[in-house]
Design a protein around this motif. Sequence first.
Motif: not given
Length: 378
Positions: A222, A248, A250-252, A255, A285
């Motif tokens: 991230n 942590s 979050l996902s690419t 985002m 998020y």
Amino acid sequence: MLRVATASLCAYCRRAQALTLYGIRPCSNLGPGGAENKLTVDALYNLSVDIHKIRKLKGWVLFQSTAYVQETASLLRDMGADGAVIARVLEQHPEAVLCRPEEVRAQWELWASVCPNKRDLVGIIEKFPASFFTVTHHASQKANILYFQSLRLNKRIISKLMASAPQSFCRPVEQNQQVVHALTEAYLGLGGDENNMKIWLQKLLSQNPFVLMKPPEAIQVNVTFLRDRGFTTAELLRLVSKLRGFFSELSTDGMGETLAYSRKVLQCSEAELREIVLKCPALLYYPTPILAERFKTLLGTGIAMHQIVDTPTVLELTTQIVLYRIQRLRSRGYDVRTGSLEALNGTKKDFEVNCGRIHLRQVRPLFNPVAPPKAPEE
């Protein structure tokens, strides 16, 4: 002393406590002739436990040929639990009666090392009985407790982790060491103060205990993604510090989608978008459907887009809260369409204080260290 023991539990059912924690149901027909164990049922009934509730949700427990109902109740009573608490614990987690008394006592001693107050411990057991009665991972739990104590974490934080994220204490300590190392390395690598790292880590784990279950490399992935979007090292540290445990999560992909949507709606440049995200990290998020609903609600009340850009934190409020607060402010003579949206922000208590400080159309931010709000003039 009730000790219904005509045969030992099979290896599969001996792990029932841990298996149930992960949603796996063990075998349910070990009683004589496939019938319920009458001694177990009667003992639970005498403790005022709702048998019908157990039959409906975890009836397999009543079929086990070995149970320790009275022993379990006696140990809970020794901890300070009264009859009502004991009944609630056994209704919520009837598998507890399958734990051997020596195992439960060992758990008591282990948990007391981070929660010595009996009253507090009973409160944890009442709220998280499955966590306490997961006796099959005692060795891992002990090793993880020692590890987190070596980090000089607050005992309250450790007990909260054990209660709310028991899976992280049931696995080998080496896995948690890897995650914590990745978190601290990312924090220090972005310029974080080593003297503040313990406080940051405690807040992170308290905010999101399940961060320990994330892959160690998630936070670095991230960081790299946001760095590629133009965020500086100092700005990344601000985001990591504000989001803490949520970073942590979050996902690419998520985002990327959210940032693209936000830039389109806000009609801003990449640089302006970064400034908005730094003011409101939650933008990273929130899924686009939620953001779309909140933008629609705010604009539908007559609020202008430039007001949202100036105070993007209003996007953290649900549509119901926004509409309620706008109505409350309007009843006090304050129009959010011409004033600052800061009046909408804050916790419920903060907002109520703000409402009390509003006089005509003059509103000051609740937290202003330079010019604190004045009381309404008579």
